[in-house]
Design a protein around this motif. Structure first.
Motif, short mmCIF file in Angstrom:
data_model
loop_
_atom_site.label_atom_id
_atom_site.label_comp_id
_atom_site.label_asym_id
_atom_site.label_seq_id
_atom_site.Cartn_x
_atom_site.Cartn_y
_atom_site.Cartn_z
N CYS A 1 0.85 -1.19 0.00
CA CYS A 1 0.00 0.00 0.00
C CYS A 1 0.88 1.24 0.00
O CYS A 1 2.11 1.15 0.01
N ILE A 2 0.23 2.39 0.01
CA ILE A 2 0.92 3.68 0.14
C ILE A 2 0.31 4.38 1.35
O ILE A 2 -0.91 4.36 1.55
N LEU A 3 1.18 5.00 2.16
CA LEU A 3 0.72 5.87 3.23
C LEU A 3 1.19 7.28 2.91
O LEU A 3 2.37 7.51 2.70
N GLU A 4 0.22 8.19 2.84
CA GLU A 4 0.55 9.59 2.57
C GLU A 4 0.66 10.33 3.89
O GLU A 4 -0.24 10.29 4.72
N ALA A 5 1.79 11.00 4.07
CA ALA A 5 2.00 11.82 5.26
C ALA A 5 2.66 13.12 4.83
O ALA A 5 3.72 13.10 4.21
N MET A 6 2.02 14.24 5.08
CA MET A 6 2.55 15.56 4.76
C MET A 6 2.92 15.68 3.28
O MET A 6 4.01 16.11 2.92
N LYS A 7 2.03 15.24 2.42
CA LYS A 7 2.18 15.31 0.95
C LYS A 7 3.29 14.40 0.42
O LYS A 7 3.68 14.52 -0.73
N LEU A 8 3.80 13.50 1.25
CA LEU A 8 4.78 12.51 0.80
C LEU A 8 4.10 11.16 0.73
O LEU A 8 3.41 10.75 1.66
N PHE A 9 4.29 10.46 -0.39
CA PHE A 9 3.67 9.16 -0.59
C PHE A 9 4.72 8.08 -0.32
O PHE A 9 5.71 7.99 -1.05
N ASN A 10 4.52 7.30 0.72
CA ASN A 10 5.48 6.30 1.15
C ASN A 10 4.96 4.90 0.83
O ASN A 10 3.89 4.50 1.30
N GLU A 11 5.73 4.16 0.01
CA GLU A 11 5.36 2.79 -0.30
C GLU A 11 5.67 1.92 0.91
O GLU A 11 6.77 1.97 1.46
N ILE A 12 4.71 1.12 1.33
CA ILE A 12 4.88 0.25 2.49
C ILE A 12 5.07 -1.18 2.01
O ILE A 12 4.28 -1.69 1.21
N GLN A 13 6.11 -1.81 2.50
CA GLN A 13 6.42 -3.19 2.12
C GLN A 13 5.86 -4.15 3.17
O GLN A 13 5.70 -3.79 4.34
N ALA A 14 5.61 -5.38 2.74
CA ALA A 14 5.00 -6.39 3.61
C ALA A 14 5.90 -6.74 4.79
O ALA A 14 5.43 -6.95 5.90
N GLU A 15 7.19 -6.86 4.56
CA GLU A 15 8.16 -7.27 5.57
C GLU A 15 7.82 -8.62 6.21
O GLU A 15 8.21 -8.92 7.33
N THR A 16 7.04 -9.41 5.50
CA THR A 16 6.72 -10.79 5.88
C THR A 16 6.30 -11.50 4.61
O THR A 16 6.09 -10.87 3.58
N SER A 17 6.18 -12.81 4.65
CA SER A 17 5.70 -13.53 3.47
C SER A 17 4.47 -14.34 3.83
O SER A 17 4.31 -14.76 4.96
N GLY A 18 3.66 -14.56 2.83
CA GLY A 18 2.46 -15.35 3.03
C GLY A 18 1.33 -14.87 2.14
O GLY A 18 1.53 -14.11 1.20
N GLU A 19 0.12 -15.32 2.48
CA GLU A 19 -1.07 -14.97 1.71
C GLU A 19 -1.88 -13.93 2.47
O GLU A 19 -2.12 -14.07 3.67
N ILE A 20 -2.31 -12.89 1.76
CA ILE A 20 -3.17 -11.86 2.35
C ILE A 20 -4.55 -12.49 2.57
O ILE A 20 -5.19 -12.94 1.62
N VAL A 21 -4.98 -12.55 3.83
CA VAL A 21 -6.29 -13.13 4.13
C VAL A 21 -7.32 -12.07 4.52
O VAL A 21 -8.52 -12.35 4.50
N GLU A 22 -6.83 -10.85 4.86
CA GLU A 22 -7.78 -9.81 5.24
C GLU A 22 -7.13 -8.44 5.09
O GLU A 22 -5.97 -8.24 5.45
N ILE A 23 -7.89 -7.49 4.54
CA ILE A 23 -7.48 -6.09 4.49
C ILE A 23 -8.29 -5.39 5.56
O ILE A 23 -9.53 -5.39 5.51
N LEU A 24 -7.63 -4.79 6.53
CA LEU A 24 -8.29 -4.30 7.73
C LEU A 24 -8.68 -2.82 7.68
O LEU A 24 -9.30 -2.32 8.63
N VAL A 25 -8.31 -2.10 6.61
CA VAL A 25 -8.66 -0.68 6.49
C VAL A 25 -9.20 -0.41 5.09
O VAL A 25 -8.98 -1.19 4.17
N GLU A 26 -9.90 0.69 4.94
CA GLU A 26 -10.49 1.08 3.67
C GLU A 26 -9.62 2.13 2.99
O GLU A 26 -8.90 2.89 3.65
N ASP A 27 -9.69 2.18 1.67
CA ASP A 27 -8.96 3.17 0.89
C ASP A 27 -9.34 4.57 1.36
O ASP A 27 -10.52 4.90 1.50
#
Length: 145
Positions: A105-131
């Motif tokens: 995903c991307i987290l925007e903070a103070m007009k900066l768009f930061n790409e967030i990496q998983a930092e783990t491996s596996g299968e995504i089973v749930e997305i806990l927040v909305e766009d």
């Protein structure tokens, strides 16, 4: 003026609790200035031990996270975006496999768009927040098995 006289001036300045002293005698012109002591404030250190982190999570939530996989948490405060732009496909969806360096995903903070990496491996089973949601530091974003 000799050193002994200068020492006497400094002693008098200390005794009188003066922060500045000017002395003039003929060609001798002395200005003494004492800086105020700087105040040092102690800030309690944030506990980062594993025990402290477990205590901050309710027992039921902690057990659920352990049973149902790992959580990918927000490394910062910001606005959550699931895609690089509104017209683009999301970085990941439920059922996708991720690795340590997968952008989730991307987290925007103070007009900066930061790409967030998983930092783990596996299968995504749930997305806990909305766009477009505001997320807090350490808030769970995804559940991975």
């Amino acid at each position: 003026m000799n050193i002994d006289n200068l020492d006497k001036l400094i002693e008098r300045m200390e005794k009188a609790s003066l922060s500045e002293l000017s002395y003039k005698d003929g060609e001798v012109d002395i200005k003494l200035k004492k800086e105020a002591p700087r105040e040092v404030m102690e800030v309690p250190a944030k506990q980062t031990t594993h025990v402290a982190q477990q205590q901050s999570i309710p027992a039921a939530e902690s057990e659920t996270a352990e049973k149902e996989g790992q959580l990918i948490k927000a490394p910062m405060v910001g606005t959550f975006y699931k895609a690089p732009s509104p017209e683009s496909e999301p970085f990941i969806a439920v059922g996708d496999n991720v690795s340590n360096d997968s952008v989730v995903c991307i987290l925007e903070a103070m007009k900066l768009f930061n790409e967030i990496q998983a930092e783990t491996s596996g299968e995504i089973v749930e997305i806990l927040v909305e766009d477009g949601d505001m997320v807090e530091y350490d808030q769970p974003l995804f559940r991975v098995l």
